[in-house]
Write a protein that holds these residues in place. Structure first.
Motif, short mmCIF file in Angstrom:
data_model
loop_
_atom_site.label_atom_id
_atom_site.label_comp_id
_atom_site.label_asym_id
_atom_site.label_seq_id
_atom_site.Cartn_x
_atom_site.Cartn_y
_atom_site.Cartn_z
N LEU A 243 0.83 -1.20 0.00
CA LEU A 243 0.00 0.00 0.00
C LEU A 243 0.87 1.25 0.00
CD1 LEU A 243 -2.66 -1.03 2.68
CD2 LEU A 243 -2.76 -1.39 0.21
N SER A 244 0.28 2.33 -0.48
CA SER A 244 0.96 3.62 -0.42
C SER A 244 0.87 4.19 0.99
CB SER A 244 0.32 4.59 -1.42
OG SER A 244 -1.01 4.87 -1.05
N GLU A 245 1.52 5.32 1.21
CA GLU A 245 1.50 5.94 2.54
C GLU A 245 0.08 6.33 2.93
OE1 GLU A 245 1.19 9.15 5.34
OE2 GLU A 245 0.95 9.42 3.16
N SER A 246 -0.65 6.91 1.99
CA SER A 246 -2.01 7.33 2.30
C SER A 246 -2.93 6.13 2.51
CB SER A 246 -2.56 8.21 1.17
OG SER A 246 -2.52 7.52 -0.08
N GLU A 247 -2.74 5.07 1.73
CA GLU A 247 -3.55 3.87 1.91
C GLU A 247 -3.22 3.19 3.23
OE1 GLU A 247 -4.20 2.36 -2.71
OE2 GLU A 247 -2.34 1.90 -1.65
N SER A 248 -1.96 3.17 3.61
CA SER A 248 -1.56 2.54 4.87
C SER A 248 -2.20 3.27 6.06
CB SER A 248 -0.04 2.56 5.01
OG SER A 248 0.58 1.85 3.95
#
Length: 524
Positions: free
Chosen positions: A277-282
């Motif tokens: 996942l990306s930072e925002s998704e995480s």
């Protein structure tokens, strides 16, 4: 009435905003279910994606080796026009002072190499030329610009007698097919390893989440002791100086809670990282929903059949299957290198047919392939020999192939040795983790009872505030130890699953993870 309607409309607006706000918040969260996250990783994890691309690369190499047996069609067409100025003494000067020539040449070949080593080639040549000189090659007057057509067809079949003879020609193709299987098995093993990392990261996240609760409960206990101390101070049962000690302990516990919350945030991002996942998704990962496995549901017994687990690993682990395919491929490469030590001796047989015609027009063009006059046909054989006297290139390649085969054999044995050692270690760690977990649970139960007793004694003045704080800290430490023991036990289950090749399975729709893989030991 109007005021009531206005108030009702405002309430409806507030409710609408609240509902839509909750929907937006819900949509912004990612359900932190271990099984859902595992399935998500198959499409998002970069390591899994790169491992899948290695399969495509191996398939492309297979096509390259297969191309050795493709039909090859080659052709070219040449048109040439020239002007030749005659010398003064050229006898053709009495008819013209320059020769104008037109030429058209067509060449086409169709060849194929067979898997048994033979090579077949069919060739076709056609030529057309004309010039303005009015006499032909037989000094007959035919007029200027009369076309001459010629055709030639041939068929050649070559048979290797030494180097390149037999099924050795298909070994490169078979090697490429083995490397496709190798890539698929490596892909499976890579998936299993990444799922192992995700499970460990999830249990770390769950542990961090639970740790925050423990520290918050600890804060509440300290605040309760603080309120209790205040009441005792008011009743002149405890000195006011005790409040400073409790306040200091509360500040320290608040510090630990903040540190635990920071650790929780880091664990969440790390879980998102291993999933892909990306930072925002995480950051949108919700609270964890899967609890730790229990010893009872895991199917753990007092004895574990080590030999059965080792045999299971050797049978099911994808990396074992992958290196077996590499060993087969390298053995074939040794056979190829040994074949290349031989001289090149090829026997070729060929037949040919040619014909010619004279005249302009389309009919004369086709007559060049069938005209009886000027017809030429026959056949023959050719023996070709080629061999470098020192043959160092072939010798060196053969030596390297033998070394690679021996090195692969060592690698295969080393993998099996490590599997045996890893499973032995896993079983020992699993046994120890169960004992540690049971002891941690037992200690927690006694510390809870001891802390309750110490609180009651403090209220009656039978113990000191320092003892209360000490037992409260021991209770917190015991809760964290029990939580850590649960995490270690959960990690040992998934590690044993990975090391025995039973963590993931492959079906018609791709790889999946059985929920039991996170909660039960193999064969349970």
């Amino acid at each position: 009435m109007k005021n009531f309607k206005r108030v009702l409309a405002k309430c409806a607006g507030i409710v609408s905003v609240f509902c839509f706000g909750n929907m937006a918040i819900a949509q912004s969260k990612i359900t932190c279910d271990l099984f859902v996250l595992s399935g998500m990783a198959f499409g998002k994890n970069p390591s899994i994606q790169r491992s899948f691309l290695s399969i495509k690369d191996a398939e492309a190499n297979f096509l390259i080796q297969k191309s050795m047996f493709d039909f090859n069609l080659g052709s070219d067409v040449t048109y040439k026009k020239s002007r030749y100025n005659l010398f003064e003494n050229d006898p053709r000067n009495q008819y013209l002072n320059r020769i104008l020539t037109d030429n058209v040449d067509l060449t086409s070949t169709l060849s194929k190499k067979f898997r048994t080593g033979q090579t077949a080639e069919f060739g076709l040549q056609y030529s057309y030329n004309r010039n303005n000189y009015p006499f032909n090659d037989f000094s007959q007057y035919v007029g200027p610009n009369i076309g001459n057509h010629s055709s030639y067809m041939s068929f050649t079949l070559s048979q290797p007698l030494l180097r390149g003879r037999g099924n050795v020609n298909t070994l490169y193709e078979k090697i490429s097919a083995l490397y496709i299987e190798n890539s698929k098995h490596n892909f499976e093993y890579s998936n299993s390893y990444e799922i192992l990392q995700i499970a460990n990261a999830y249990w770390s996240y769950y542990t961090a989440y639970k740790s925050v609760d423990i520290y918050r409960q600890n804060e509440a206990r300290v605040r309760n002791v603080l309120e209790m101390t205040k009441e005792l101070v008011k009743a002149d049962k405890k000195p006011a100086g005790d409040l400073a000690q409790v306040n200091a302990d509360l500040a320290n516990q608040e510090r630990l809670t903040i540190a635990a919350e920071q650790n929780l945030y880091n664990a969440k991002l790390n879980l998102g990282r291993v999933i892909g996942l990306s930072e925002s998704e995480s950051a949108m990962l919700d609270v964890p929903v899967n609890d730790f496995p229990s010893v009872v549901e895991s199917g753990f017994g007092n004895t574990i059949d080590k030999e059965a687990l080792i045999n299971m690993a050797l049978e099911k682990r994808a990396d074992v299957k992958a290196v077996a395919r590499v060993a087969e491929a390298i053995k074939m490469e040794v056979d190829i290198a040994h074949n290349n030590l031989r001289p090149q001796l090829d026997l070729s047989g060929f037949v040919f047919y040619g014909s010619a015609s004279v005249g302009n027009g389309l009919g004369n063009t086709f007559n060049a392939f069938s005209n009886y006059q000027g017809r030429n046909f026959g056949g023959g054989a050719r023996l070709t020999f080629n061999f470098p006297l020192n043959n160092n290139l072939a010798k060196g390649n053969y030596a390297k192939a033998v070394v690679a085969s021996k090195d692969q054999a060592v690698n295969n044995e080393n993998l099996k040795r490590n599997i045996l050692l890893n499973i032995t270690t896993d079983i020992n760690n699993l046994n120890s983790s169960v004992i540690i977990l049971n002891k941690a649970e037992e200690a927690l139960m006694f510390y809870k009872e001891a802390f309750r007793n110490e609180q009651e004694k403090f209220q009656t003045g039978l113990t000191t505030l320092l003892n209360v704080i000490l037992f409260q800290e021991r209770l917190t430490s015991s809760e964290l130890d029990y939580l850590q023991a649960q995490q270690i036990f959960a990690n040992q289950i998934v590690t044993l699953r990975h090391d025995t090749g039973t963590l993931i399975s492959q079906g018609e729709n791709g790889f999946t993870v059985d929920p039991r893989s996170y909660y039960t030991i193999p064969n349970n």
